[in-house]
Write a protein that holds these residues in place. Sequence first.
Motif, short mmCIF file in Angstrom:
data_model
loop_
_atom_site.label_atom_id
_atom_site.label_comp_id
_atom_site.label_asym_id
_atom_site.label_seq_id
_atom_site.Cartn_x
_atom_site.Cartn_y
_atom_site.Cartn_z
N MET A 1 0.85 -1.16 0.00
CA MET A 1 0.00 0.00 0.00
C MET A 1 0.90 1.23 0.00
O MET A 1 2.02 1.17 0.50
N ALA A 2 0.40 2.30 -0.52
CA ALA A 2 1.22 3.50 -0.60
C ALA A 2 0.41 4.72 -0.18
O ALA A 2 -0.81 4.76 -0.33
N THR A 3 1.11 5.70 0.33
CA THR A 3 0.51 6.98 0.68
C THR A 3 1.61 8.03 0.59
O THR A 3 2.78 7.71 0.41
N PHE A 4 1.23 9.27 0.71
CA PHE A 4 2.21 10.35 0.64
C PHE A 4 2.89 10.53 1.99
O PHE A 4 2.26 10.39 3.04
N ALA A 5 4.18 10.82 1.95
CA ALA A 5 4.95 11.05 3.17
C ALA A 5 4.30 12.19 3.95
O ALA A 5 3.75 13.13 3.37
N GLY A 6 4.32 12.09 5.25
CA GLY A 6 3.72 13.11 6.09
C GLY A 6 2.29 12.80 6.49
O GLY A 6 1.70 13.51 7.31
N ALA A 7 1.70 11.75 5.94
CA ALA A 7 0.32 11.38 6.28
C ALA A 7 0.26 10.94 7.74
O ALA A 7 1.16 10.26 8.24
N MET B 1 6.85 9.61 -1.16
CA MET B 1 5.78 8.67 -0.84
C MET B 1 6.31 7.65 0.15
O MET B 1 7.52 7.50 0.33
N ALA B 2 5.38 6.97 0.78
CA ALA B 2 5.72 5.90 1.72
C ALA B 2 5.04 4.63 1.25
O ALA B 2 3.89 4.64 0.81
N ARG B 3 5.77 3.56 1.35
CA ARG B 3 5.24 2.22 1.04
C ARG B 3 4.97 1.55 2.39
O ARG B 3 5.82 1.53 3.26
N ILE B 4 3.76 1.00 2.53
CA ILE B 4 3.38 0.28 3.75
C ILE B 4 3.30 -1.20 3.39
O ILE B 4 2.47 -1.60 2.57
N ALA B 5 4.18 -1.98 3.99
CA ALA B 5 4.20 -3.42 3.73
C ALA B 5 3.77 -4.14 5.01
O ALA B 5 4.20 -3.76 6.10
N VAL B 6 2.95 -5.15 4.86
CA VAL B 6 2.51 -5.95 6.01
C VAL B 6 2.89 -7.40 5.76
O VAL B 6 2.49 -7.99 4.76
N ARG B 7 3.67 -7.95 6.68
CA ARG B 7 4.01 -9.37 6.63
C ARG B 7 3.04 -10.08 7.55
O ARG B 7 3.08 -9.90 8.77
N PRO B 8 2.13 -10.87 7.00
CA PRO B 8 1.11 -11.50 7.84
C PRO B 8 1.70 -12.50 8.84
O PRO B 8 2.57 -13.29 8.51
N SER B 9 1.20 -12.43 10.07
CA SER B 9 1.52 -13.44 11.08
C SER B 9 0.34 -14.39 11.25
O SER B 9 0.47 -15.45 11.84
N TRP B 10 -0.82 -13.99 10.71
CA TRP B 10 -2.03 -14.82 10.74
C TRP B 10 -2.89 -14.44 9.54
O TRP B 10 -2.98 -13.26 9.18
N VAL B 11 -3.48 -15.44 8.90
CA VAL B 11 -4.35 -15.21 7.74
C VAL B 11 -5.60 -16.08 7.92
O VAL B 11 -5.51 -17.24 8.31
N GLY B 12 -6.75 -15.50 7.66
CA GLY B 12 -8.00 -16.24 7.71
C GLY B 12 -8.86 -15.90 6.50
O GLY B 12 -8.71 -14.84 5.90
N VAL B 13 -9.75 -16.83 6.18
CA VAL B 13 -10.68 -16.63 5.07
C VAL B 13 -12.08 -16.93 5.58
O VAL B 13 -12.30 -17.94 6.24
#
Length: 105
Positions: A1-7, A78-90
Motif C-alpha cells: 500500500m502507498a501513501t504520501f509522506a507526512g500522512a 511517498m511511503a510504502r506500507i508493507a505488512v508481513r502476515p503473522s495470521w491469515v484467515g478466510v
Amino acid sequence: MATFAGAARLRALRGRPDVAITIDTDAMPPEVLLLRGRAEVTEQDGIVPEYALSHHRYAGPEQGARNVAEMDVPGVRMARIAVRPSWVGVLDFENRLPAALAARA
C-alpha cells in the motif's frame, strides 16, 4: 500500500505497527480475507510504482497517467506500507458457512 509522506497514518503505524486488515468483495456471497501482522513503512522520493499502477487500473490508462503526472512533481515523497502476515484467515460463505447463505434465501 502507498501513501504520501507526512500522512498521519504513517505516524500511527510507526508508533503501533501491529495491524489487522480485512479485504472483501461487495458481491454475494462475500469473499473475505483477514490478515494480522506488522506494518513496515519505508519512504522514497517520487511516486511508488504500485501507486501509479492502481491509478491506471481504476481510472484507465490515459486518465491514470494524467493523475500520476499531476502528482509526480519535484520533491514529492511517498511511503510504502508493507505488512508481513503473522495470521491469515478466510471467511468462506459458500463452502465453510453454507448455512449463512441458506438463511438468506
